[in-house]
Design a protein around this motif. Structure first.
Motif, PDB file in Angstrom:
ATOM      1  N   ILE A 184       0.819  -1.212   0.000  1.00 45.07           N
ATOM      2  CA  ILE A 184       0.000   0.000   0.000  1.00 45.07           C
ATOM      3  C   ILE A 184       0.856   1.268   0.000  1.00 45.07           C
ATOM      4  O   ILE A 184       1.924   1.329   0.627  1.00 45.07           O
ATOM      5  CB  ILE A 184      -0.945  -0.003   1.218  1.00 45.07           C
ATOM      6  N   ILE A 185       0.383   2.277  -0.728  1.00 45.33           N
ATOM      7  CA  ILE A 185       1.016   3.598  -0.758  1.00 45.33           C
ATOM      8  C   ILE A 185      -0.085   4.646  -0.568  1.00 45.33           C
ATOM      9  O   ILE A 185      -1.114   4.609  -1.248  1.00 45.33           O
ATOM     10  CB  ILE A 185       1.756   3.846  -2.082  1.00 45.33           C
ATOM     11  N   PHE A 186       0.122   5.556   0.377  1.00 41.52           N
ATOM     12  CA  PHE A 186      -0.821   6.654   0.607  1.00 41.52           C
ATOM     13  C   PHE A 186      -0.277   7.924  -0.041  1.00 41.52           C
ATOM     14  O   PHE A 186       0.909   8.224   0.055  1.00 41.52           O
ATOM     15  CB  PHE A 186      -1.011   6.901   2.107  1.00 41.52           C
ATOM     16  N   ASP A 187      -1.142   8.657  -0.695  1.00 49.77           N
ATOM     17  CA  ASP A 187      -0.755   9.929  -1.295  1.00 49.77           C
ATOM     18  C   ASP A 187      -0.406  10.932  -0.191  1.00 49.77           C
ATOM     19  O   ASP A 187      -1.260  11.289   0.628  1.00 49.77           O
ATOM     20  CB  ASP A 187      -1.912  10.470  -2.140  1.00 49.77           C
ATOM     21  N   GLU A 188       0.848  11.391  -0.153  1.00 46.43           N
ATOM     22  CA  GLU A 188       1.287  12.270   0.935  1.00 46.43           C
ATOM     23  C   GLU A 188       0.644  13.655   0.879  1.00 46.43           C
ATOM     24  O   GLU A 188       0.457  14.292   1.916  1.00 46.43           O
ATOM     25  CB  GLU A 188       2.812  12.401   0.933  1.00 46.43           C
ATOM     26  N   GLU A 189       0.286  14.132  -0.321  1.00 51.26           N
ATOM     27  CA  GLU A 189      -0.380  15.425  -0.419  1.00 51.26           C
ATOM     28  C   GLU A 189      -1.688  15.436   0.380  1.00 51.26           C
ATOM     29  O   GLU A 189      -2.103  16.465   0.910  1.00 51.26           O
ATOM     30  CB  GLU A 189      -0.682  15.751  -1.883  1.00 51.26           C
ATOM     31  N   SER A 190      -2.319  14.268   0.464  1.00 55.15           N
ATOM     32  CA  SER A 190      -3.610  14.181   1.144  1.00 55.15           C
ATOM     33  C   SER A 190      -3.496  14.399   2.643  1.00 55.15           C
ATOM     34  O   SER A 190      -4.498  14.672   3.313  1.00 55.15           O
ATOM     35  CB  SER A 190      -4.249  12.817   0.860  1.00 55.15           C
ATOM     36  N   MET A 191      -2.285  14.283   3.178  1.00 51.99           N
ATOM     37  CA  MET A 191      -2.111  14.544   4.610  1.00 51.99           C
ATOM     38  C   MET A 191      -2.465  15.995   4.937  1.00 51.99           C
ATOM     39  O   MET A 191      -2.936  16.285   6.041  1.00 51.99           O
ATOM     40  CB  MET A 191      -0.687  14.226   5.047  1.00 51.99           C
ATOM     41  N   LYS A 192      -2.231  16.901   4.000  1.00 52.86           N
ATOM     42  CA  LYS A 192      -2.571  18.305   4.254  1.00 52.86           C
ATOM     43  C   LYS A 192      -4.084  18.474   4.420  1.00 52.86           C
ATOM     44  O   LYS A 192      -4.540  19.319   5.203  1.00 52.86           O
ATOM     45  CB  LYS A 192      -2.029  19.187   3.128  1.00 52.86           C
ATOM     46  N   THR A 193      -4.850  17.675   3.693  1.00 51.55           N
ATOM     47  CA  THR A 193      -6.299  17.687   3.875  1.00 51.55           C
ATOM     48  C   THR A 193      -6.655  17.186   5.268  1.00 51.55           C
ATOM     49  O   THR A 193      -7.552  17.717   5.928  1.00 51.55           O
ATOM     50  CB  THR A 193      -6.988  16.829   2.801  1.00 51.55           C
ATOM     51  N   GLY A 194      -5.943  16.164   5.713  1.00 49.45           N
ATOM     52  CA  GLY A 194      -6.179  15.654   7.062  1.00 49.45           C
ATOM     53  C   GLY A 194      -5.884  16.682   8.131  1.00 49.45           C
ATOM     54  O   GLY A 194      -6.614  16.802   9.126  1.00 49.45           O
ATOM     55  N   VAL A 195      -4.824  17.455   7.959  1.00 51.87           N
ATOM     56  CA  VAL A 195      -4.506  18.526   8.906  1.00 51.87           C
ATOM     57  C   VAL A 195      -5.610  19.574   8.895  1.00 51.87           C
ATOM     58  O   VAL A 195      -6.057  20.057   9.947  1.00 51.87           O
ATOM     59  CB  VAL A 195      -3.144  19.174   8.573  1.00 51.87           C
ATOM     60  N   LEU A 196      -6.080  19.930   7.708  1.00 51.72           N
ATOM     61  CA  LEU A 196      -7.169  20.904   7.580  1.00 51.72           C
ATOM     62  C   LEU A 196      -8.402  20.444   8.349  1.00 51.72           C
ATOM     63  O   LEU A 196      -9.059  21.238   9.044  1.00 51.72           O
ATOM     64  CB  LEU A 196      -7.508  21.109   6.108  1.00 51.72           C
ATOM     65  N   VAL A 197      -8.730  19.163   8.227  1.00 48.34           N
ATOM     66  CA  VAL A 197      -9.899  18.622   8.921  1.00 48.34           C
ATOM     67  C   VAL A 197      -9.724  18.737  10.432  1.00 48.34           C
ATOM     68  O   VAL A 197     -10.650  19.136  11.152  1.00 48.34           O
ATOM     69  CB  VAL A 197     -10.155  17.165   8.485  1.00 48.34           C
ATOM     70  N   TYR A 198      -8.547  18.394  10.930  1.00 49.71           N
ATOM     71  CA  TYR A 198      -8.295  18.539  12.370  1.00 49.71           C
ATOM     72  C   TYR A 198      -8.467  19.995  12.825  1.00 49.71           C
ATOM     73  O   TYR A 198      -9.159  20.284  13.800  1.00 49.71           O
ATOM     74  CB  TYR A 198      -6.880  18.083  12.709  1.00 49.71           C
ATOM     75  N   VAL A 199      -7.829  20.919  12.107  1.00 46.57           N
ATOM     76  CA  VAL A 199      -7.781  22.314  12.562  1.00 46.57           C
ATOM     77  C   VAL A 199      -9.130  23.011  12.359  1.00 46.57           C
ATOM     78  O   VAL A 199      -9.708  23.582  13.296  1.00 46.57           O
ATOM     79  CB  VAL A 199      -6.657  23.081  11.842  1.00 46.57           C
ATOM     80  N   ALA A 200      -9.635  22.987  11.134  1.00 45.65           N
ATOM     81  CA  ALA A 200     -10.884  23.698  10.852  1.00 45.65           C
ATOM     82  C   ALA A 200     -12.046  23.099  11.636  1.00 45.65           C
ATOM     83  O   ALA A 200     -12.888  23.832  12.172  1.00 45.65           O
ATOM     84  CB  ALA A 200     -11.176  23.657   9.345  1.00 45.65           C
ATOM     85  N   GLY A 201     -12.106  21.784  11.722  1.00 41.26           N
ATOM     86  CA  GLY A 201     -13.195  21.145  12.456  1.00 41.26           C
ATOM     87  C   GLY A 201     -13.205  21.527  13.924  1.00 41.26           C
ATOM     88  O   GLY A 201     -14.255  21.832  14.502  1.00 41.26           O
TER      89      GLY A 201
END
Length: 395
Positions: free
Chosen positions: A365-382
């Motif tokens: 498995i390989i996860f797209d690293e750019e998508s981690m920034k979306t995860g950070v956004l979800v933590y902070v904005a939420g």
């Protein structure tokens, strides 16, 4: 309106650095000495005061104003397998690998913590961080709850995230109600009376009893659970005896329960005990039911999901947000928190644009690293979306 994406870009190098270090140094279950050390050092360096909680958990509180307290959770443990991704920063261990993406969760929450520290003076409440051990074995979140993660300060709401390799990159998916199944792993030990196979009338055959228990339990789904409900009750193991001409003393059955409905879960667990014990008694034997894992379904609260989700949407391309009811057949020990405080849960799509689509726990498995920034956004904005509503609103 705060530009969260600009803040995330500011810390992108740290996000990737943390993820790749954790990816190369996976640890299992509660045995997270190096991971805990690393997380504490990173938190301390950004001005937090991390504390260990329970068995290898880490927590910290950010925020100086009175108001609500929201808990953000990231799990830290890996899986007992060898990585075969071919990435330049792949783990070389044969015994552990981050094939579920928990390394990304920890890195995303560390970056979110940096942003919360930068905004700390203006945060309208408190953010409580939880870096959790042992999610993969289903005991970590329970240990955190039992050791007081929801107190001091008292948590008003909580949410977690999970990166997903099978959804398009940089997408966010969530919903309300039951979003994942519970998971209960049980063992039924049947006790009989052993003896020679030529004189079965002098014995109490636990194999015969076990077979009847399996058959009788199949009627729970077909006759006792509402047809509109999803429920799985099955067996994966049956063991008894060692010789064809000897009736053993015991037989051991192992199975599991999966359902989205926690009331159905309780109903099935009750019937397993009743049917196993009464079936065994009917044949003169006895049966004992024990659980090696008891995990409820994750239930998400409509109001917490609304407050967090609406703020997240303000900072995203709405075509990449799916906020419809979401039901997935995996289990999550975040349920130990969602049973106790109003909660939300978000899935972050991270499927690479090229290559094979693989599910979690695959060695390649390989996860797209750019998508981690979306995860950070979800933590902070939420979190900010929830806190800024003010402590006067009751959920």
């Amino acid at each position: 309106m705060l530009d969260y994406r600009q803040l995330i870009e500011k810390y992108e190098k740290d996000l990737i650095r943390n993820r790749r270090y954790l990816h190369q140094h996976p640890e299992l279950g509660f045995d997270l000495d190096n991971t805990v050390r690393y997380v504490k050092e990173e938190l301390t360096a950004m001005g937090c005061e991390p504390k260990e909680i329970g068995n290898h958990g880490v927590t910290a509180v950010i925020g100086k104003r009175e108001g609500r307290c929201i808990l953000l959770r990231a799990d830290m443990d890996a899986l007992p397998m060898k990585e075969e991704s071919g990435l330049p920063f792949a783990c070389t261990s044969d015994s552990a690998a981050h094939t579920c993406g928990h390394d990304t969760h920890t890195a995303m929450l560390l970056t979110a913590a940096r942003i919360f520290k930068e905004l700390e003076e203006d945060l309208p409440g408190k953010v409580k961080l939880l870096f959790q051990p042992a999610e993969e074995i289903g005991y970590g979140c329970r240990d955190m709850v039992e050791n007081g993660i929801l107190e001091n300060p008292r948590v008003d709401a909580a949410y977690g995230e999970h990166i997903m390799s099978c959804f398009p990159k940089e997408t966010v998916l969530y919903g309300t109600g039951s979003m994942s199944t519970g998971a209960d792993l049980f063992t039924i030990t049947v006790h009989g009376k052993g003896g020679h196979g030529s004189v079965p009338h002098t014995t109490i055959d636990p194999i015969n009893i076990a077979c009847h228990i399996v058959l009788n339990l199949q009627t729970v789904n077909s006759r006792e659970v509402d047809a509109k409900e999803m429920a799985v009750l099955d067996f994966g193991s049956i063991n008894a005896g060692s010789a064809g001409n000897a009736i053993p003393e015991t037989a051991v059955l192992k199975g599991n329960i999966r359902t989205f409905n926690n009331d159905v879960r309780k109903q099935i667990k009750k019937r397993i005990s009743e049917i196993a014990e009464q079936t065994a008694a009917m044949f003169g034997g006895s049966a004992r039911v024990e659980y090696s894992l008891e995990m409820a379904a994750v239930n998400t609260d409509a109001r917490v999901t609304e407050l967090t989700g609406n703020e997240i949407k303000k900072h995203m391309d709405l075509e990449k947000v799916n906020d419809h009811t979401l039901k997935l057949p995996f289990s999550e020990d975040f349920s130990y928190i969602s049973e106790r405080v109003p909660s939300a849960f978000f899935l972050i799509g991270a499927c690479p644009e090229k290559g094979e689509v693989l599910t979690q726990h695959n060695p390649r498995i390989i996860f797209d690293e750019e998508s981690m920034k979306t995860g950070v956004l979800v933590y902070v904005a939420g979190a900010v979306g929830y806190l800024k509503q003010g402590k006067e609103e009751t959920i």
